[in-house]
Design an enzyme around this catalytic site. Structure first.
Site, short mmCIF file in Angstrom:
data_model
loop_
_atom_site.label_atom_id
_atom_site.label_comp_id
_atom_site.label_asym_id
_atom_site.label_seq_id
_atom_site.Cartn_x
_atom_site.Cartn_y
_atom_site.Cartn_z
N SER A 142 -3.31 3.93 -16.76
CA SER A 142 -3.40 2.66 -16.03
C SER A 142 -2.03 2.29 -15.45
O SER A 142 -1.02 2.31 -16.14
CB SER A 142 -3.87 1.58 -16.99
OG SER A 142 -3.97 0.38 -16.29
N GLY A 143 -2.02 1.97 -14.17
CA GLY A 143 -0.77 1.57 -13.52
C GLY A 143 0.01 2.73 -12.96
O GLY A 143 1.12 2.57 -12.47
N THR A 197 -5.23 4.23 -7.77
CA THR A 197 -5.96 3.53 -6.72
C THR A 197 -5.15 3.55 -5.42
O THR A 197 -5.69 3.78 -4.35
CB THR A 197 -6.26 2.09 -7.18
OG1 THR A 197 -6.95 2.20 -8.41
CG2 THR A 197 -7.11 1.36 -6.19
N ASN A 208 -1.05 -3.23 -15.68
CA ASN A 208 -1.17 -3.18 -14.22
C ASN A 208 -1.75 -4.50 -13.72
O ASN A 208 -2.75 -4.97 -14.25
CB ASN A 208 -2.10 -2.01 -13.84
CG ASN A 208 -2.23 -1.82 -12.35
OD1 ASN A 208 -1.67 -2.59 -11.55
ND2 ASN A 208 -2.97 -0.80 -11.95
N SER A 214 -5.43 -3.71 -12.07
CA SER A 214 -5.97 -2.55 -12.77
C SER A 214 -7.45 -2.39 -12.47
O SER A 214 -8.22 -3.35 -12.56
CB SER A 214 -5.74 -2.75 -14.27
OG SER A 214 -6.24 -1.64 -14.95
N SER A 215 -7.85 -1.16 -12.10
CA SER A 215 -9.27 -0.91 -11.86
C SER A 215 -9.94 -0.83 -13.22
O SER A 215 -9.54 -0.02 -14.05
CB SER A 215 -9.48 0.41 -11.13
OG SER A 215 -8.50 0.59 -10.15
N GLY A 230 -7.36 7.62 -16.56
CA GLY A 230 -6.79 8.81 -17.17
C GLY A 230 -6.97 8.75 -18.67
O GLY A 230 -7.56 7.81 -19.21
N GLU A 249 -6.53 7.96 -22.37
CA GLU A 249 -5.97 6.74 -22.95
C GLU A 249 -5.70 6.95 -24.43
O GLU A 249 -6.59 7.37 -25.18
CB GLU A 249 -6.93 5.56 -22.76
CG GLU A 249 -6.95 5.10 -21.31
CD GLU A 249 -7.73 3.81 -21.08
OE1 GLU A 249 -8.38 3.33 -22.03
OE2 GLU A 249 -7.68 3.31 -19.95
N1 LIG Z 1 2.99 4.98 -3.94
C1 LIG Z 1 3.25 3.74 -4.30
N2 LIG Z 1 4.16 3.04 -3.63
C2 LIG Z 1 4.45 1.78 -3.99
N3 LIG Z 1 3.88 1.13 -5.03
C3 LIG Z 1 2.96 1.80 -5.76
C4 LIG Z 1 2.59 3.11 -5.41
N4 LIG Z 1 1.67 3.51 -6.30
C5 LIG Z 1 1.45 2.46 -7.13
N5 LIG Z 1 2.23 1.43 -6.80
C6 LIG Z 1 2.32 0.11 -7.48
O1 LIG Z 1 1.77 0.22 -8.73
C7 LIG Z 1 0.69 -0.67 -8.95
C8 LIG Z 1 -0.40 -0.02 -9.75
O2 LIG Z 1 -1.01 1.01 -9.03
P1 LIG Z 1 -2.55 1.30 -9.11
O3 LIG Z 1 -3.33 0.06 -9.11
O4 LIG Z 1 -2.84 2.30 -8.08
O5 LIG Z 1 -2.66 1.94 -10.53
P2 LIG Z 1 -3.90 2.67 -11.14
O6 LIG Z 1 -3.46 4.02 -11.55
O7 LIG Z 1 -5.05 2.58 -10.22
O8 LIG Z 1 -4.14 1.81 -12.43
P3 LIG Z 1 -5.50 1.43 -13.14
O9 LIG Z 1 -5.95 2.62 -13.89
O10 LIG Z 1 -5.12 0.32 -14.00
O11 LIG Z 1 -6.41 1.03 -12.06
C9 LIG Z 1 0.22 -1.04 -7.56
O12 LIG Z 1 -0.33 -2.32 -7.54
C10 LIG Z 1 1.51 -0.95 -6.77
O13 LIG Z 1 2.21 -2.14 -6.89
MG LIG Z 2 -6.76 1.63 -10.21
#
Ligand SMILES: Nc1ncnc2c1ncn2[C@@H]1O[C@H](COP(=O)(O)OP(=O)(O)OP(=O)(O)O)[C@@H](O)[C@H]1O
Ligand SMILES: [Mg+2]
Length: 1057
Positions: free
Chosen positions: A107-108, A112, A157, A160-161, A387, A389
């Site tokens: 997460s984070g 996404t 996050n 977070s999705s 991913g 956990e």
């Molecule tokens: N390539 C990137 N450039 C800039 N900021 C990023 C990038 N990737 C992620 N972030 C930052 O990190 C935060 C978390 O990313 P994201 O929501 O994609 O995580 P995730 O892997 O989908 O987490 P979760 O499993 O909780 O959904 C985003 O809101 C953004 O602020």
């Molecule tokens: Mg996500």
């Protein structure tokens, strides 16, 4: 020229982990750190992309970057997610291979975000057009809707999705998007009713309360204050940098673009509101006679509002929170619910309501984005799923998630090895067996239909009798005890009896990515996911279109006595489908890693990264990739890159590239076991060999640089020298030219001086001669002029003397003038005649008396008035204008008359007054003074009429030789009573001239008009009579006869001229 670059150029650390040397966890992490510190967030493991979350926006997603990576080979540029997206899109479009992009990470870690970058890249590079753009827009806009309902702020996050998402994007044969299908996995619905500390509920609740208009909130019976709702945690209700109100607008807009109807949006919001209301229901115990407590709703206001919103009968729902009906075969048993059970039921309803709403949303979006064609489609799947956990406290959810990741790892291994093997076969390389850990055994432990953990759990849930989490663990302990990857304190395997890190109510699984300890508490409940039938039936009865759809099992007509499918079973089935789906596609991996726990840029926490590297199985990844040949490259680029290392291939190799590479490697004495020749690629077993080549290349490039430098310097010096030489020649030429020019100018100016002296001398001589000649000519002219002068003088003298003698008389009427004697004096002779005449006239005039002068003036006036106008005029010229013809002052007869007239009499004469009635004449004395005219009797001198000249308007006469004249009086004047006078006199010219001159001399009155015409009108009393002059001989032979013809006409006959 296009610049050919390579992944190997300007590398920070190594761009591809396969090339790391030596390979260990430390070097792996060190490489990640080094690249992360230089903002290089992407690193490859072969074709897998590792993505580090930078937690800051980097300028690497611009339109220029898209162009840079568009249509380039994967290894051509430095690692980027766009390279992977481009590779996937191109092989989908050009090679017709369906693709899937698997994005994993904790997460984070940025999954996404990565999925959005991939989608936006594909949207940017694929076709354009109105229809295509609409599809793209709908696909992209599905994200904000799903994120609002499926994402929440967690400690890890802010966005977070809380669900897994797999999206198939469908393309036509040209690579233009047609539509898509979204599948969602396991929404974390427990969040609806309870959120861990520091986290909050799904975004949509906060967005609705912050962003909806007052009107909307009123309709939804909601209050803007978060604290009014039990289900909304307050400690982090607002998220830094997140504007919920703006997000709400974005979501509404996105829903509209995706194609939601206004009433559908309203229904969705009503459901969201209903969940909030549901959370506010509280229960109190009420004792029953059987000794049990029955739950009752404390405050029914919220219930009432909720029922109004959803169109449910309040009593039905109220009952559903107090009683529970259990149906078994033919029997129906109703039991009361205690307070705890009521709360459980309430939360179960809220969770179900929300999770079913979410699934409905996904289906509704799918309906909108569904491809409209039935023709074959190419598919690109994007999987954004949680991913691996490993928390301190891992429960059913983690177990499920980790199972999913095991499956993903399995297909990763399977597909990577398969791909590797296919490439070897394609290239004709001998297949060497690769040693790797196959996690199929762990998958089997979990999903085996007979004795897998999920099957055990389902069995336990369905078993009659008391079922608890502990009985489930006992079962596991007996069935799985022997399994290598299962660990439990109570398993028969004595190894763990004394393992204090393994509590009694837990079991541990050795996943491929590490060991995870699961606490069994809640497994059974979560797997059952029980919603009391009374509640689902109450929901089905709702008068609300959406709710009815969401609870189909509540339909009493379709009562299904079978237990509903367990959560574990459903998930296993959907994972199975997903895996099948993925196996048919070409996989592309993005492994996301988060660098720290603080959501901060620039911080790289080794332990955290190490943990992720382990459970993502990245080391395993590199090992698998390196098990065969670490590096491969097509012959052409390989030869191009290293050809400078061997004399035969440098600078140009004429033969096929493969032979060039063979010669090259032989020449460099690379051991034969280090490489293999494929059909189109060279395979290098060890990264060391590649680095050896790279090092050699670097040295060689240095030597080449020196050589180029040397040649360049030599070339530069020679060019400089040649330039100097050329310049010197130019300078010398210019100087010579200049010197010659100077010399020539000197000679020329000397010649000019000499020339000018000679010319001067010649000119002066000529001037003297010309002057002498001119003087001679002047003398001649003067002499001849004098001579001519004397001639003229003599002639003039003779002329004047002659003229004197022959001068004409002094009479102005004498027209004679001597003839001119000389032709050349013609002008002067005429001029002298004119002057003489003027002088003679002047002399003549100077003799006039005043009286005579007046007479002449009168004569002149008469001439101006009548000359050439009246035939009588010529006869008057010779007659002097005497004025008084009757001697008025002397004649005693007119004494009295004279005394009556005050002014001096200017004219007195006898005239004939024409009778107005018959035209007969009667003699009258006519007196004219300065102010008036008087008519008097000829005999008696009695005044007949006296007319002031002011009353006279005009006088009319004929053009003939008669003496008639009409005196016309001004209309309305006193004299005009009888009418105009018609008179006749032989002295008409004198009378009228005098009358006219009085007018000219007087300032009081205007000059009298004289009309000369043979036909004019006169006013006799009331009549206007026309007087007409007719030439002809009158009958009586009088010369002139006047006759009144009728009322309108008076005819005067006058002799013909
Ligand atoms: N390539 C990137 N450039 C800039 N900021 C990023 C990038 N990737 C992620 N972030 C930052 O990190 C935060 C978390 O990313 P994201 O929501 O994609 O995580 P995730 O892997 O989908 O987490 P979760 O499993 O909780 O959904 C985003 O809101 C953004 O602020
Ligand atoms: Mg996500």
């Amino acid at each position: 020229m296009e610049v050919k670059t390579s992944l190997l150029d300007n590398m920070i650390g190594v761009g591809d982990m396969v090339l790391i040397e030596p390979l260990s966890e430390d070097t792996f992490i060190e490489n990640l750190r080094k690249r992360f510190e230089h903002n290089e967030i992407y690193t490859y493991i072969g074709s897998v992309v590792i993505s580090m979350n930078p937690y800051k926006s980097l300028p690497i997603y611009t339109a220029e970057k898209v162009e840079e990576y568009r249509n380039r080979n994967f290894y051509e540029l430095s690692p980027h997610i766009y390279a992977l997206a481009d590779e996937a899109y191109r092989s989908l479009r050009d090679q017709d291979k369906d693709q899937c992009i698997l994005i994993t990470g904790e997460s984070g870690a940025g999954k996404t975000e990565a999925s959005k970058f991939v989608m936006s890249y594909v949207a940017a590079v694929c076709g354009k057009g109105q229809e295509v753009n609409k599809v793209k827009e709908q696909l992209l806009q599905s994200n904000p809707v799903l994120e609002a309902f499926g994402n929440a702020k967690t400690v890890r996050n802010d966005n977070s999705s809380r669900f897994g998402k797999y999206m198939d994007i469908e393309f036509d044969f040209k690579g233009d998007p047609l539509g898509g299908v979204i599948s969602n996995y396991l929404l974390e619905k427990s969040r609806v009713v309870k959120q861990p500390r520091g986290e909050r509920n799904f975004h949509i609740f906060y967005q609705l309360l912050s962003g909806a208009s007052d009107d909307t909130l009123k309709k939804l019976k909601l209050d803007r204050d978060f604290s009014k709702y039990n289900y909304l945690s307050l400690d982090s209700a607002t998220v830094n940098g997140l504007d919920d109100a703006a997000c709400f607008r974005t979501v509404r807009n996105a829903m509209q673009i995706v194609g939601f109807m206004e009433d559908e949006v309203q229904s969705v919001l009503e459901l969201v509101a209903a969940v909030l209301k549901l959370g506010n229901l509280e229960f109190k115990p009420e004792s029953r006679c059987n000794g049990f407590d029955e739950s009752r709703i404390k405050d029914k206001n919220d219930l009432k509002e909720m029922c109004e919103l959803l169109g449910i009968e309040q009593s039905v729902l109220e009952r559903a929170f107090s009683f529970r009906t259990v149906e078994a075969k033919m029997e129906k048993v109703s039991t009361t619910l205690n307070v705890a059970q009521a709360y459980y039921a309430r939360d179960a309803l809220a969770k179900n309501l929300y999770s079913r709403l979410f699934s409905w949303l996904v289906n509704r979006i799918n309906e909108s984005i569904k491809a409209q064609t039935k023709s074959r489609k190419k598919v690109m799947g994007v999987l954004d799923i949680y991913g691996f956990e490993i928390f301190e406290d891992n429960s059913f959810e983690q177990f499920i998630i980790n199972y999913c990741n095991e499956k993903l790892q399995q297909i990763f291994i399977e597909l990577t090895l398969r791909e590797e093997q296919e490439e070897y076969i394609r290239e004709g390389i001998e297949w060497t067996n690769i040693e790797y850990f196959n996690n199929a055994i762990i998958c089997d432990l979990i999903e085996n239909n007979k004795n897998g953990i999920l099957a055990m759990l389902d069995e336990e849930c369905l078993r009659p009798g008391t079922v608890t989490d502990e009985t489930f663990l006992d079962k596991l302990n007996t069935v799985c005890a022997e399994h290598q990857h299962f660990e439990s304190r109570q398993s028969k395997n004595s190894k763990f009896l004394t393992d204090h890190s393994l509590p009694h109510n837990c079991f541990r699984i050795q996943h491929y990515a590490g060991k995870v300890l699961y606490r069994v508490e809640g497994f059974v409940d979560k797997n059952n996911d029980l919603l009391y039938r009374d509640l689902s039936q109450a929901m089905y009865k709702a008068n609300h279109s959406l709710i009815k759809i969401l609870f189909p099992e509540g339909n009493p007509a379709k009562v299904n006595l079978k237990r509903p499918l367990t959560a574990g079973f459903q998930f296993r089935a959907s994972v199975g489908t997903l895996m099948k789906n993925l196996l048919t596609k070409n996989p592309n991996y993005i492994r996301c890693i988060k660098p720290n726990d603080k959501k901060a840029a620039h911080i790289f926490t080794d332990s955290l990264v190490c943990h992720q590297v382990r459970y993502l199985g990245l080391m395993e990844n590199v090992r698998v990739r390196r098990a065969g040949y670490a590096f491969r490259q097509a012959y052409e680029p390989c030869l191009e890159r290293y050809k400078m290392l061997c004399k035969q291939t440098w600078p140009h190799w004429k033969g096929p590239a493969r032979e060039g590479v063979e010669v090259l490697l032989k020449n460099l004495q690379v051991p034969a076991e280090e490489f293999a020749y494929g059909r189109s690629k060279i395979f290098i077993r060890n990264p060391r060999t590649l680095f050896f080549l790279e090092e050699k290349r670097r040295q060689c490039l240095e030597d080449l640089a020196t050589l180029i430098q040397k040649i360049y310097r030599g070339w530069k010096c020679r060019t400089h020298f040649l330039l100097l030489k050329k310049s010197q020649v130019v300078v010398a030429a210019w100087y010579r030219r200049f010197a010659q020019q100077k010399k020539y100018q000197n000679i020329r100016s000397s010649a000019l001086v000499v020339q000018s002296y000679i010319r001067g001398w010649k000119a002066r001589k000529l001037l003297r001669e010309l002057k002498h000649k001119k003087r001679c000519e002047e003398a001649v002219t003067t002499i001849s002029a004098y001579w001519h002068g004397t001639q003229v003088l003599n002639t003039m003298q003779k002329y004047f003397m002659g003229l004197k003698k022959t001068m004409p008389s002094m009479s102005p009427v004498d027209k004679s003038w001597p003839a001119r004697p000389y032709g050349f004096l013609d002008g002067m002779h005429q001029e002298l005649r004119r002057i003489f005449h003027l002088w003679r006239c002047k002399k003549y005039r100077s003799q006039f008396t005043e009286e005579k002068k007046a007479t002449y003036e009168e004569k002149l006036a008469a001439s101006e008035l009548f000359k050439d106008k009246k035939a009588l005029y010529p006869s008057s010229v010779g007659q002097p204008f005497k004025g008084d013809y009757v001697e008025i002052t002397k004649n005693p007869k007119y004494q009295k008359l004279n005394s009556l007239v005050e002014d001096k009499v200017l004219l007195a004469d006898v005239v004939s007054k024409i009778n107005r009635a018959n035209g007969k004449g009667a003699p009258r004395i006519f007196l004219l003074t300065k102010k008036s005219l008087v008519l008097a009797d000829q005999k008696t001198g009695q005044v007949k009429a006296s007319v002031p000249l002011l009353d006279l308007s005009s006088v009319s006469v004929s053009t003939q030789s008669d003496g008639f004249f009409a005196l016309k009086l001004k209309e309305g004047s006193t004299s005009a009573a009888k009418g105009d006078f018609l008179l006749s006199s032989d002295r008409l010219i004198e009378i009228i001239t005098k009358l006219h001159r009085i007018g000219a001399a007087s300032a009081e009155r205007n000059q009298i008009n004289i009309d000369i015409s043979d036909e004019f009108l006169v006013q006799f009393k009331q009549d206007k009579v026309c007087v007409k002059f007719i030439p002809g001989t009158p009958k009586n032979g009088n010369g002139v006869a006047c006759k009144r013809k009728n009322n309108r006409l008076l005819e005067v006959s006058v002799p013909s001229p």
